[in-house]
Motif scaffolding. Structure first.
Motif, short mmCIF file in Angstrom:
data_model
loop_
_atom_site.label_atom_id
_atom_site.label_comp_id
_atom_site.label_asym_id
_atom_site.label_seq_id
_atom_site.Cartn_x
_atom_site.Cartn_y
_atom_site.Cartn_z
N ILE A 170 0.84 -1.32 0.01
CA ILE A 170 -0.10 0.06 0.07
C ILE A 170 1.01 1.32 0.10
O ILE A 170 0.58 2.41 -0.56
N ARG A 171 1.92 1.19 0.63
CA ARG A 171 2.82 2.34 0.82
C ARG A 171 3.33 2.63 -0.44
O ARG A 171 3.65 3.82 -0.96
N LYS A 172 3.76 1.57 -1.20
CA LYS A 172 4.51 1.82 -2.69
C LYS A 172 3.52 2.14 -3.51
O LYS A 172 3.86 3.00 -4.44
N LEU A 173 2.46 1.42 -3.57
CA LEU A 173 1.53 1.75 -4.77
C LEU A 173 0.81 3.23 -4.77
O LEU A 173 0.42 4.09 -5.53
N PHE A 174 0.20 3.26 -3.23
CA PHE A 174 -0.57 4.54 -3.25
C PHE A 174 0.04 5.62 -2.16
O PHE A 174 -0.20 6.83 -1.82
N ASP A 175 1.44 5.24 -1.84
CA ASP A 175 2.33 6.29 -0.90
C ASP A 175 1.44 6.74 0.41
O ASP A 175 1.42 8.10 0.81
N VAL A 176 0.73 5.69 0.96
CA VAL A 176 0.02 5.90 2.16
C VAL A 176 0.51 4.81 3.30
O VAL A 176 0.86 3.70 2.92
N SER A 177 0.61 5.39 4.21
CA SER A 177 0.87 4.50 5.52
C SER A 177 0.16 4.78 6.66
O SER A 177 -0.38 5.91 6.69
N SER A 178 0.34 4.17 7.72
CA SER A 178 -0.40 4.14 8.80
C SER A 178 0.33 3.73 10.22
O SER A 178 0.93 2.69 10.14
N ASN A 179 0.42 4.59 11.19
CA ASN A 179 1.33 4.12 12.29
C ASN A 179 0.66 2.86 13.10
O ASN A 179 1.45 2.11 13.71
N SER A 180 -0.52 2.61 13.02
CA SER A 180 -1.36 1.60 13.72
C SER A 180 -0.88 0.34 12.85
O SER A 180 -0.70 -0.54 13.43
N TRP A 181 -0.62 0.41 11.69
CA TRP A 181 -0.12 -0.91 11.02
C TRP A 181 1.16 -1.26 11.40
O TRP A 181 1.71 -2.35 11.63
N LEU A 182 1.88 -0.12 11.34
CA LEU A 182 3.59 -0.46 11.92
C LEU A 182 3.61 -0.94 13.16
O LEU A 182 4.34 -1.70 13.32
N GLU A 183 2.90 -0.40 14.19
CA GLU A 183 2.85 -0.84 15.37
C GLU A 183 2.50 -2.31 15.61
O GLU A 183 2.55 -3.01 16.59
#
Length: 220
Positions: free
Chosen positions: A53-66
């Motif tokens: 999702i980060r590569k395709l849409f340049d979107v990320s979330s801290n909840s997913w990382l944590e």
């Protein structure tokens, strides 16, 4: 005045009950470890989805990382008692293989009494207030959009409590083996540890053969 020595008739039922309790602890630990180990797959899926999702849409979330490190922490802390039960913890295999069975049993007893149980007990005593305080205030992540922190902190005392109970079970089983109340085959399941010990034995045998016959090059 000397204290009376317990007769075999008195100690046998106690040891049988103790071994039964150890089997119950082992069964619960194994079931928990096998169930929690599936979180490894979930962590892989979360990590892969987050990366895509980060590569395709340049979107990320801290909840997913944590969530990734919470899942890893759950596997590490809650599967460690299962690892201990299966005798898959790290050893210096070549040194361990050089010791006699009785010496290995003594090392296990000393390690459990001097290191594993005291350390687990200290972690239990210090981390339960730490986790409960976090739960009481419903502590949240300092990162925007992050996850609540108290579930992750609760994993610490929970994991060490289960590890302490499993350590008591391993200590009791080792004592039962040394006193002849339990067969060694019932104590250890083998697995990677058995394979490593077999490899260590092979290397030692090859070294002894080389020392006996210097002109012979051992095969690999």
């Amino acid at each position: 005045m000397t204290s009376p020595t317990p007769s075999p008739q008195m100690t046998a039922p106690l040891m049988t009950a103790l071994i039964g309790a150890c089997r119950l602890v082992d069964a619960v630990t194994a079931r928990l470890g096998k169930a929690i180990s599936w979180l490894i797959l979930l962590a892989i899926l979360v990590s892969a989805a987050n990366a895509v999702i980060r590569k395709l849409f340049d979107v990320s979330s801290n909840s997913w990382l944590e969530l990734q490190w919470v899942l890893f922490a759950a596997v590490f802390l809650l599967c460690s008692p299962w690892t201990l039960k299966e005798d898959e913890h790290i050893r210096i295999d070549i040194v361990n293989a050089m010791l006699t069975k009785r010496a290995r049993d003594g090392v296990d007893l000393f390690g459990h009494l001097a290191f594993l149980l005291p350390f687990s007990l200290v972690m239990m005593i210090t981390s339960w207030p730490f986790a409960l305080a976090s739960f009481a205030i419903e502590e949240q992540s300092m990162n925007a959009g992050g996850l609540p922190q108290w579930p992750a902190k609760l994993l610490i005392p929970l994991g060490f409590t289960i590890l302490f109970i499993q350590g008591l079970s391993e200590l009791a089983k080792r004592a039962a083996v040394m006193t002849g109340h339990l067969e060694e085959s019932a104590q250890r399941a083998g697995g990677h540890q058995a394979a490593a010990e077999a490899e260590a034995e092979r290397l030692l045998a090859a070294e002894r053969e080389r020392s006996t016959h210097p002109d012979t090059i051992p095969s690999r």
